[in-house]
Design a protein around this motif. Structure first.
Motif, PDB file in Angstrom:
ATOM      1  N   LEU A  64      35.202 -24.623 -57.066  1.00  0.00           N
ATOM      2  CA  LEU A  64      36.312 -25.259 -57.774  1.00  0.00           C
ATOM      3  C   LEU A  64      36.528 -26.719 -57.361  1.00  0.00           C
ATOM      4  O   LEU A  64      36.805 -27.548 -58.230  1.00  0.00           O
ATOM      5  CB  LEU A  64      37.589 -24.439 -57.600  1.00  0.00           C
ATOM      6  CG  LEU A  64      37.572 -23.091 -58.342  1.00  0.00           C
ATOM      7  CD1 LEU A  64      38.886 -22.354 -58.149  1.00  0.00           C
ATOM      8  CD2 LEU A  64      37.274 -23.257 -59.820  1.00  0.00           C
ATOM      9  N   ASN A  67      34.104 -28.727 -59.375  1.00  0.00           N
ATOM     10  CA  ASN A  67      34.169 -28.566 -60.827  1.00  0.00           C
ATOM     11  C   ASN A  67      34.440 -29.912 -61.497  1.00  0.00           C
ATOM     12  O   ASN A  67      35.387 -30.617 -61.175  1.00  0.00           O
ATOM     13  CB  ASN A  67      35.261 -27.562 -61.188  1.00  0.00           C
ATOM     14  CG  ASN A  67      35.166 -27.127 -62.631  1.00  0.00           C
ATOM     15  OD1 ASN A  67      34.151 -27.305 -63.288  1.00  0.00           O
ATOM     16  ND2 ASN A  67      36.242 -26.546 -63.131  1.00  0.00           N
ATOM     17  N   GLU A  89      29.848 -27.768 -63.577  1.00  0.00           N
ATOM     18  CA  GLU A  89      30.958 -27.182 -64.320  1.00  0.00           C
ATOM     19  C   GLU A  89      31.022 -25.678 -64.045  1.00  0.00           C
ATOM     20  O   GLU A  89      30.027 -24.975 -64.168  1.00  0.00           O
ATOM     21  CB  GLU A  89      30.777 -27.422 -65.818  1.00  0.00           C
ATOM     22  CG  GLU A  89      31.927 -26.919 -66.639  1.00  0.00           C
ATOM     23  CD  GLU A  89      31.740 -27.191 -68.121  1.00  0.00           C
ATOM     24  OE1 GLU A  89      32.596 -26.778 -68.888  1.00  0.00           O
ATOM     25  OE2 GLU A  89      30.722 -27.803 -68.497  1.00  0.00           O
ATOM     26  N   VAL A  90      32.194 -25.223 -63.642  1.00  0.00           N
ATOM     27  CA  VAL A  90      32.419 -23.801 -63.404  1.00  0.00           C
ATOM     28  C   VAL A  90      33.112 -23.239 -64.634  1.00  0.00           C
ATOM     29  O   VAL A  90      34.196 -23.679 -65.004  1.00  0.00           O
ATOM     30  CB  VAL A  90      33.289 -23.568 -62.150  1.00  0.00           C
ATOM     31  CG1 VAL A  90      33.520 -22.090 -61.927  1.00  0.00           C
ATOM     32  CG2 VAL A  90      32.633 -24.191 -60.938  1.00  0.00           C
TER      33      VAL A  90
END
Length: 127
Positions: A64, A67, A89-90
């Motif tokens: 995170l 991200n 990108e998560v």
């Protein structure tokens, strides 16, 4: 700080590989009258919960914060100018896949030792 005798040193020794895990806990549960299947389910649940905690820790501590960041690599040979840049990108699918993999690893990681421990004769396991 945890009280004396709570297992801090034992845990560190297990992690460091200085002390092998024993089946004493499982043997004690069996000696108290728990059935083999109940003990196996408890071992699998413990392993799965621990792997899910590790997955959640990795997600919140590493994924995170990265991200949306653009990350890049630079080749060892800087004269060629080879560089790969990508955006990290998560997405929800990734989170779901990581959770599913954590459950799978927890179950498979606990299944073989759990079966071996519950199959061990009780007097041998209590040594």
């Amino acid at each position: 700080m945890s009280p004396s005798g709570s297992g801090k040193s034992t845990l560190l020794n297990l992690i460091a590989g200085l002390e092998p895990p024993n089946e004493g806990k499982i043997a004690t549960l069996r000696a108290l009258g728990f059935r083999r299947l109940s003990v196996l389910v408890a071992v699998l649940a413990e392993c799965t919960i621990l792997s899910l905690c590790g997955s959640a820790l990795a997600l919140t501590g590493v994924f995170l914060p990265l991200n949306g960041q653009t990350l890049s690599t630079v080749a060892a040979d800087t004269t060629s100018g080879a560089q790969v840049a990508f955006e990290f990108e998560v997405i929800q699918h990734t989170i779901g896949s990581a959770g599913g993999l954590a459950v799978l690893l927890g179950v498979t990681g606990g299944l073989i030792p759990g079966i071996a421990a519950i199959r061990m004769p009780l007097p041998l396991a209590l040594r």
